[in-house]
Each structure stands twice: as C-alpha cells, then as structure tokens.
Motif scaffolding. Structure first.
Motif, short mmCIF file in Angstrom:
data_model
loop_
_atom_site.label_atom_id
_atom_site.label_comp_id
_atom_site.label_asym_id
_atom_site.label_seq_id
_atom_site.Cartn_x
_atom_site.Cartn_y
_atom_site.Cartn_z
N ASN A 113 1.05 -1.25 -0.31
CA ASN A 113 -0.36 -0.15 -0.10
C ASN A 113 0.80 1.16 -0.30
OD1 ASN A 113 -2.03 -1.91 0.54
ND2 ASN A 113 -2.82 -0.97 2.49
N TYR A 162 -1.85 2.93 -5.03
CA TYR A 162 -2.81 3.92 -5.29
C TYR A 162 -3.32 3.95 -6.34
CZ TYR A 162 -7.14 6.91 -3.81
OH TYR A 162 -7.99 7.51 -3.89
N GLN A 200 -4.77 2.20 -9.56
CA GLN A 200 -5.78 1.49 -9.06
C GLN A 200 -6.79 2.63 -10.33
OE1 GLN A 200 -6.30 -1.18 -7.82
NE2 GLN A 200 -4.39 -1.43 -7.23
N TRP A 216 -4.66 3.16 5.44
CA TRP A 216 -4.41 1.52 4.35
C TRP A 216 -3.97 0.48 5.61
CZ3 TRP A 216 -7.43 0.50 0.30
CH2 TRP A 216 -8.01 1.50 -0.40
N ILE A 243 -4.23 -2.79 -0.59
CA ILE A 243 -5.10 -2.44 -2.00
C ILE A 243 -4.88 -4.33 -2.77
CG2 ILE A 243 -5.10 -1.20 -3.52
CD1 ILE A 243 -4.08 0.78 -1.55
N PRO A 247 -10.09 2.37 -2.98
CA PRO A 247 -9.21 3.75 -3.70
C PRO A 247 -9.80 4.53 -4.85
CG PRO A 247 -7.98 1.36 -3.58
CD PRO A 247 -9.96 1.55 -3.77
N ASN A 264 -5.84 9.20 1.88
CA ASN A 264 -5.20 8.32 2.40
C ASN A 264 -3.73 8.48 2.50
OD1 ASN A 264 -7.30 6.14 -0.19
ND2 ASN A 264 -7.11 8.73 -1.07
N CYS A 299 -1.70 6.10 3.46
CA CYS A 299 0.07 4.92 3.04
C CYS A 299 0.97 4.19 3.69
CB CYS A 299 -0.30 5.14 1.62
SG CYS A 299 -1.26 5.35 0.35
#
Length: 555
Positions: A73, A78, A81, A233, A237, A246, A256, A258
């Motif tokens: 992550n 991210y 995605q 996170w 993911i 996401p 977010n 991470c």
C-alpha cells in the motif's frame, strides 16, 4: 411514452474513473495521499494518473491488455488503480506474499503484458519470470523504486537491471493533458483479481466498469462515509482492490494514509498523528489492536470496517471498548466488495455490551443497491427456514457480481447458475429477523458422527477464554466418529500461568454441547495467515491430518 428511448446523452458508460477528475476539481488543493514525508494533493494525483495512463497508451498497452502490479500500500499502488484502466488496459493486482511459482502461473494465465514491481519484490518477480517456458512471451517489467526501502546491497542503477524503466520515469514522460480511454461499454472488463494461486486452476475474477462503479457507490453509502475522511490503509489494496475504497476515497475527497507495512503500534501512532477517521481490516487486525500493549482508549472514535472472516463476538467487544466503532460486512472477490452488512438498529444500543457484540458478529442484510441474498438447501435449492439454525449455502444476485472467471467457462457456470443465483460455497443460516450469519465455508464444516459442527461457533467460544490470542478449528480424522474438532491456539503474551490442553477442553465443555468440544488442542506461537489476515485453515488441516486418526470413544 414508447417513443422515449435511451440516447447518447443519457447512456454514458458507468465507470468509477470519473471520480478522480471530480476530486481534482472539488478537492484539488486538499491532501490525497500521505506516505512517510510525501504528501500529494488531489490535483497532483489526477495529473500523475493521467501521465502514467498516457505513457502506458503510447507504449502500446491499451484496451484489453492485462497490466499487473505487485506492490504493498504505497502511493504508486493507489495511483495504478486509476491509471491502468484509464489507459484502457485491465488492472491485475497480485498478492505480494505469493511464491515465485504461483506468481509465474498467474502472469502466464492472465497473459499479462506489463508488470509494475515494487523494489522489495524485485527478486521474487524475476524468479517468477525465469520459470516461464522458453516459448512463452515475457511481460515488460517496470520497477517501483522507494528510496526508504531499497535493498542496502543494491545501488539504484543495479536495481533497474532487467527492467525497462522505473515507475517515476513513466510518470514524468507522460502527457498531463492525456484524454483517458473511456470504456466503449460499461460492461468492458476493468479488473482481474485472483481468488487463489493454485497451479492447477487459478480463478481469475473479471469485473467490469459498471460493477466497480456500483460497488464503490454502495460501499460509501452503506458505511456512511462522509466527505473528506482520513483513511488509513490497513487493508491490502491487492485484496479485492481494497474493497473498492481506492475509488471511493476519490469520490469523497478523502486523505489516503499509505503504509508499506504496519503493526499495532504503527496504527495507533498514525491515528494520533493524522487524525484517522476510517480504516478497514480483517478480524485479525482487530485482534492485533486489542492485544497490543499500546491499546489505550482512543481520544476520538475511529470507524473500522471488518470482513474476510467471521469476527468472534469477544474480539468485537474488546475492540469497541477501546473506542473503535466496528462495522461488519461480507463479500467475496467475486462481488468486488462487501455486499452484506450488519445494519445496526438503534434499539440494540440499549442491550448489554456482550449481546450487542453477538448481534454485530452476524453478517447482516444486503446493502441497499444489491438485489437479493438467500440461504438455500444445496440439494433442493429451496430457501432454508429462517430459524437461525437451518444450515444452507449462501447465494447472491446483484449488479456488482463478476462477469465470470477468466478462461474458465466450467467454473463460471458452476457458480453463476441458470437459476439466476451466484453460489458462494459459504454455509450460513438466516435468522428470524432476516439477518444472515455465516457458519463456515462448506469445506470447513466438521462432520462428526453425522453431526455438522460449525468451526466458527467453536472458535467464537475459544476467543472468550482470556488466555487465548488466536484460535482456529479444523477437522481431525477419527477412527470412530469420522472427524472430530481439532483446535489450534496461540496464547497471549505475559501470562503468569499458561493453560494446558485439558484446561482448554474443560473450558469449552462448560460452554457448548459436548459433541462440539475440541478433542485435540495444539498450541502454536502464531497461526499461519494469508497476507490479508485470514488464518490458513488448509495448512492446519494438513497438520491435523498428519497427526493421524484420533481415537475418541465418546463425545
């Protein structure tokens, strides 16, 4: 009204990719990603995704191609995605904890054209590629570098050997004004996720733009996610695309946070440092938080969504006592996210804490936009009684279900049947109030002397023992009963006196029917888990099988 028909203006394909452009407009100067000392805004993230999509497209990776990523992550994970499907390609996230042989099988099965590889997975992926047959095309490799995590023995230049370029160089070369590739149809494939890594029959789940759009919106509504949350996170993911969050975080302009890796101390530290409001994780994450020496009550509530395995009521009780507000749901890779949730009723707040935890341990009811769920008799297909006791297979139907399994028409037809239901393979009951409760995977039900024993129910009792840290129950062969419950248990640290096998068995005999009581207890320092925190019962089943048949003469 017969002359009123769909037109181009009202028939644009649904896709969650549009959320990113809106986030850049509405939340452009607000933080989108925070990772160590790096902070991006939504304007930055939008531009970087366009640049990466541009580079992919200009290098020939476009509509219909599979592009894989093996990374934790981190910000690149991210961004991918969005960026991969914005190029028209199909995104395939691969579990970072798989072995090289399994990764090799998945890359070949998916016919992946390009693989983004985190620097710490470099050797793993190179080994996987080396296992390709000589006549099999090899994917192009792009290295995701991380200055904080690069292997000490390797210089940046040596790391990029065997790779066409780095992730950042692809971003830099891309056009920030790129017109991203919109789907021709909302049924176009967008995501490929693997549910298992078995070399015999990998199950590649294909989701379309429409399905991902639906589950993303529904997930935000059902969990009541507000605008601009601070999301930590803790859920990988690569596990079902982080249950759709996401794209969801872009829709609400969230921040977010991470994490490459985490433990309880890291989570508590991030909550204090960034004012975390939301996080997701399997029940093992809840257990980690409650058993940590850092588990002081929170100053502000943190919403935590859990799924992936039925959470023991005792763990839910301890988690909420710390100030976490736990929501519980159920979904599969095939549903792209959680499609069942334990919708909470206000009147339940008046109940004792242990009763609230018991109710919250149930999976619940369908989310608002899902079509239908049921529990059916596996032989007749008829709905089982809504008595909380009658076992059956959980079946689903709704707009976010997968298109099917890649290159597996037989497997697709077995679960997506002509009767209009998706058969999950999960065993559950329906309570009189219409709430679903999972009792087991079909393969995890223990059949002892003709009695069906839910391993989940036995585990729930074991978790009430104050000495137990983790518990899992599987079948052990028995000469008389066929199978008996075998419990694998890890104990909490710092115990003044550790319980014996007899102590655990006696504890269970006081709290459940004797036929359900574990006849064998195996103590382990830690139970084997997947990267998403699920206990690997197939490993424990093999251990129990290797122990040979037990000789239990009575229950």
């Amino acid at each position: 009204m017969d002359d009123l028909k769909p037109r181009a203006a009202n028939s644009s394909p649904l896709t969650p990719l549009t959320f990113l452009e809106r986030a850049a407009t509405v939340y452009g100067d607000c933080p989108s990603i925070i990772y160590n000392n790096t902070t991006y805004t939504w304007s930055h993230t939008h531009r970087r995704c366009l640049q990466l999509a541009s580079s992919l497209s200009s290098n020939g990776f476009t509509r219909g191609n599979v592009v894989s990523v093996i990374a934790p992550n981190i910000p690149a994970m991210y961004e991918l995605q969005f960026a991969v499907p914005m190029s028209g390609a199909v995104l395939n996230n691969i579990n970072t904890r798989l072995d090289a042989r399994t990764i090799s099988v998945l890359l070949r099965h998916s016919e992946s054209k390009l693989v983004f590889v985190d620097c710490l997975s470099r050797d793993l992926v190179l080994e996987a590629i080396s296992l390709f047959p000589h006549n099999c095309p090899r994917p192009t490799l792009v290295l995701i570098t991380d200055d904080d995590e690069a292997p000490e023995s390797s210089s940046p230049s040596s790391l990029t050997v065997d790779f066409c370029c780095t992730y950042e160089s692809m971003v830099e070369k891309g056009d920030p004004e790129f017109k991203w590739v919109q789907p021709l149809s909302e049924w176009d494939p967008m995501i490929l996720n693997y549910t298992s890594g078995t070399t015999s029959s990998p199950k590649g789940v294909i989701h379309c733009h429409r399905g991902i759009f639906i589950i993303t919106i529904e997930s935000l509504i059902d969990w009541a996610v507000p605008k601009q949350p601070v999301y930590l996170w803790t859920l990988p993911i690569f596990h079902a695309n982080g249950w759709s969050y996401p794209w969801g975080m872009a829709a609400v302009g969230g921040t977010n946070i991470c994490l490459r890796k985490f433990d309880a101390a890291t989570i508590y530290g991030m909550i204090k440092r960034h004012g975390v409001t939301h996080m997701c994780g399997a029940p093992v994450v809840l257990n980690m938080l409650t058993n940590s020496p850092n588990n002081e009550p929170l100053k502000n509530p943190v919403e935590i969504l859990t799924a992936g395995a039925p959470p023991p009521a005792a763990v839910l009780f301890r988690t909420e006592a710390l100030g976490f507000v736990v929501s519980h749901g159920y979904g599969l890779t095939e549903t792209a996210g959680l499609v069942v949730s334990c919708a909470w009723k206000r009147k339940w707040n008046q109940l004792p804490a242990n009763e609230r935890a018991r109710l919250k341990a149930r999976q619940g009811v369908k989310i608002a936009g899902f079509t239908e769920i049921d529990v059916v008799d596996s032989k007749t297909g008829a709905s089982v009684k809504r008595d909380g006791l009658s076992l059956g297979e959980i079946v689903l139907r709704g707009g976010c279900l997968m298109l099917g399994y890649l290159k597996d028409p037989v497997g697709t037809s077995k679960c997506l049947k002509d009767d209009g239901w998706f058969y999950t393979g999960d065993v559950g009951v329906m309570h009189p109030d219409g709430y679903l409760e999972i009792k087991d995977r079909s393969k995890d039900v223990i059949i002892s002397g003709g009695e069906n024993i839910s391993s989940v129910e036995v585990e729930a009792v074991l978790y009430t023992n104050p000495a137990v840290n983790e518990a899992a129950v599987v079948a052990r062969p028995d000469e008389f009963w066929g199978e008996t419950p075998c419990a694998f248990v890890s104990l909490k640290e710092g115990l003044s006196q550790k319980p014996s096998e007899k102590d655990i068995i006696d504890f269970c005999r006081e709290k459940m029917p004797h036929y359900m009581v574990p006849k064998t207890v195996v103590f382990k320092d830690e139970l084997p888990k997947t990267s998403t925190g699920k206990i690997q019962k197939f490993v424990l089943r093999e251990i129990a099988k290797s122990m040979g048949s037990s000789r239990v003469s009575r229950m």
